[in-house]
Design a protein around this motif. Structure first.
Motif, PDB file in Angstrom:
ATOM      1  N   PRO A 281       0.868  -1.244  -0.062  1.00 38.31           N
ATOM      2  CA  PRO A 281      -0.012  -0.104  -0.008  1.00 38.31           C
ATOM      3  C   PRO A 281       0.924   1.313   0.068  1.00 38.31           C
ATOM      4  N   VAL A 282       0.677   2.209  -0.723  1.00 36.63           N
ATOM      5  CA  VAL A 282       1.358   3.477  -1.062  1.00 36.63           C
ATOM      6  C   VAL A 282       0.478   4.710  -1.161  1.00 36.63           C
ATOM      7  N   HIS A 283       0.793   5.723  -0.485  1.00 34.59           N
ATOM      8  CA  HIS A 283      -0.288   6.989  -0.765  1.00 34.59           C
ATOM      9  C   HIS A 283       0.853   7.960  -0.939  1.00 34.59           C
ATOM     10  N   TRP A 284       0.481   8.559  -1.945  1.00 29.79           N
ATOM     11  CA  TRP A 284       1.179   9.816  -2.507  1.00 29.79           C
ATOM     12  C   TRP A 284       0.341  11.008  -2.711  1.00 29.79           C
ATOM     13  N   LEU A 285       0.924  12.077  -2.379  1.00 25.37           N
ATOM     14  CA  LEU A 285       0.145  13.238  -2.695  1.00 25.37           C
ATOM     15  C   LEU A 285       0.247  14.210  -4.017  1.00 25.37           C
ATOM     16  N   ILE A 286       1.045  13.711  -4.789  1.00 28.50           N
ATOM     17  CA  ILE A 286       1.259  14.125  -6.123  1.00 28.50           C
ATOM     18  C   ILE A 286       1.040  13.340  -7.395  1.00 28.50           C
ATOM     19  N   GLY A 287       0.719  13.899  -8.330  1.00 30.92           N
ATOM     20  CA  GLY A 287       0.384  12.925  -9.479  1.00 30.92           C
ATOM     21  C   GLY A 287       1.641  12.135 -10.031  1.00 30.92           C
ATOM     22  N   HIS A 288       2.963  12.630  -9.706  1.00 32.04           N
ATOM     23  CA  HIS A 288       3.908  11.603 -10.151  1.00 32.04           C
ATOM     24  C   HIS A 288       5.178  12.388  -9.596  1.00 32.04           C
ATOM     25  N   GLY A 289       6.032  11.565  -9.206  1.00 30.87           N
ATOM     26  CA  GLY A 289       7.543  11.978  -8.748  1.00 30.87           C
ATOM     27  C   GLY A 289       8.579  10.571  -8.401  1.00 30.87           C
ATOM     28  N   GLY A 290       9.270  11.034  -7.596  1.00 29.46           N
ATOM     29  CA  GLY A 290      10.310  10.149  -7.180  1.00 29.46           C
ATOM     30  C   GLY A 290       9.628   8.775  -6.480  1.00 29.46           C
ATOM     31  N   LEU A 291       8.764   9.088  -5.666  1.00 28.08           N
ATOM     32  CA  LEU A 291       8.103   7.962  -4.887  1.00 28.08           C
ATOM     33  C   LEU A 291       7.640   6.904  -5.897  1.00 28.08           C
ATOM     34  N   HIS A 292       6.882   7.391  -6.961  1.00 24.55           N
ATOM     35  CA  HIS A 292       6.208   6.747  -7.841  1.00 24.55           C
ATOM     36  C   HIS A 292       7.273   5.714  -8.659  1.00 24.55           C
TER      37      HIS A 292
ATOM     38  N   GLY B 220       9.885 -13.596 -10.037  1.00 23.07           N
ATOM     39  CA  GLY B 220       8.915 -14.446  -9.922  1.00 23.07           C
ATOM     40  C   GLY B 220       7.796 -14.220  -8.572  1.00 23.07           C
ATOM     41  N   HIS B 221       8.124 -13.379  -7.862  1.00 18.61           N
ATOM     42  CA  HIS B 221       7.020 -12.855  -6.654  1.00 18.61           C
ATOM     43  C   HIS B 221       5.612 -12.268  -7.228  1.00 18.61           C
ATOM     44  N   ARG B 222       4.652 -12.428  -6.588  1.00 15.91           N
ATOM     45  CA  ARG B 222       3.557 -11.778  -7.049  1.00 15.91           C
ATOM     46  C   ARG B 222       3.150 -10.444  -6.274  1.00 15.91           C
ATOM     47  N   VAL B 223       3.258  -9.377  -7.100  1.00 15.61           N
ATOM     48  CA  VAL B 223       3.388  -7.865  -6.362  1.00 15.61           C
ATOM     49  C   VAL B 223       1.897  -7.462  -6.725  1.00 15.61           C
ATOM     50  N   THR B 224       1.151  -6.936  -5.782  1.00 12.38           N
ATOM     51  CA  THR B 224       0.341  -6.047  -6.115  1.00 12.38           C
ATOM     52  C   THR B 224       0.383  -4.694  -5.131  1.00 12.38           C
ATOM     53  N   VAL B 225       0.178  -3.573  -5.766  1.00 15.73           N
ATOM     54  CA  VAL B 225       0.345  -2.258  -5.379  1.00 15.73           C
ATOM     55  C   VAL B 225      -1.134  -1.616  -5.075  1.00 15.73           C
ATOM     56  N   ILE B 226      -1.372  -1.018  -4.112  1.00 16.66           N
ATOM     57  CA  ILE B 226      -2.713  -0.283  -3.946  1.00 16.66           C
ATOM     58  C   ILE B 226      -2.275   1.167  -3.746  1.00 16.66           C
TER      59      ILE B 226
ATOM     60  N   ASP C 169      -6.985   3.180  -5.701  1.00 17.08           N
ATOM     61  CA  ASP C 169      -8.179   3.699  -4.375  1.00 17.08           C
ATOM     62  C   ASP C 169      -7.553   4.814  -3.839  1.00 17.08           C
ATOM     63  N   ASP C 170      -8.513   5.711  -3.411  1.00 21.17           N
ATOM     64  CA  ASP C 170      -7.922   7.004  -2.862  1.00 21.17           C
ATOM     65  C   ASP C 170      -7.354   6.990  -1.392  1.00 21.17           C
ATOM     66  N   LEU C 171      -7.518   5.552  -1.037  1.00 24.48           N
ATOM     67  CA  LEU C 171      -6.960   5.040   0.430  1.00 24.48           C
ATOM     68  C   LEU C 171      -7.566   5.849   1.507  1.00 24.48           C
TER      69      LEU C 171
END
Length: 80
Positions: free
Chosen positions: A19-30, A44-50, A70-72
C-alpha cells in the motif's frame, strides 16, 4: 545464519502487497515503487500495489504487477 534464512525465503514465491499513498500526480516515490515492484515481479514474486489514482498504474501492470487504484481514505476497508 541470517544469510541462509534470506536465501530460503527468496527461493519461494512471495505474495507482496504494497500500500502506497502519494500526494502528487507523479514523482520520485512513484519511480521507486515501480522499480522495487518490478524487481520483485521479475524474480517470480506476485506483487500488488494499492495506490491513489496515478499514471503509474499502466506501468505497474506492464511490469507484471497487480495494481489497485483507490483514494485510500479508508485503508482498513480497502485491505479487507
Amino acid at each position: 545464519p541470517d544469510t541462509a534464512f534470506w536465501f530460503s525465503v527468496s527461493d519461494r514465491q512471495l505474495r507482496i502487497l504494497m500500500p502506497v499513498h502519494w500526494l502528487i500526480g507523479h514523482g520520485g516515490l512513484h519511480e521507486n515503487v515501480l522499480d522495487v515492484s518490478a524487481a520483485f515481479a521479475k524474480r517470480g514474486h506476485r506483487v500488488t500495489v494499492i495506490h491513489p489514482p496515478s499514471p503509474i498504474d499502466a506501468r505497474l501492470r506492464a511490469a507484471g504487477c497487480g495494481s489497485i487504484t483507490d483514494d485510500l481514505n479508508n485503508t482498513a476497508q480497502v485491505l479487507e
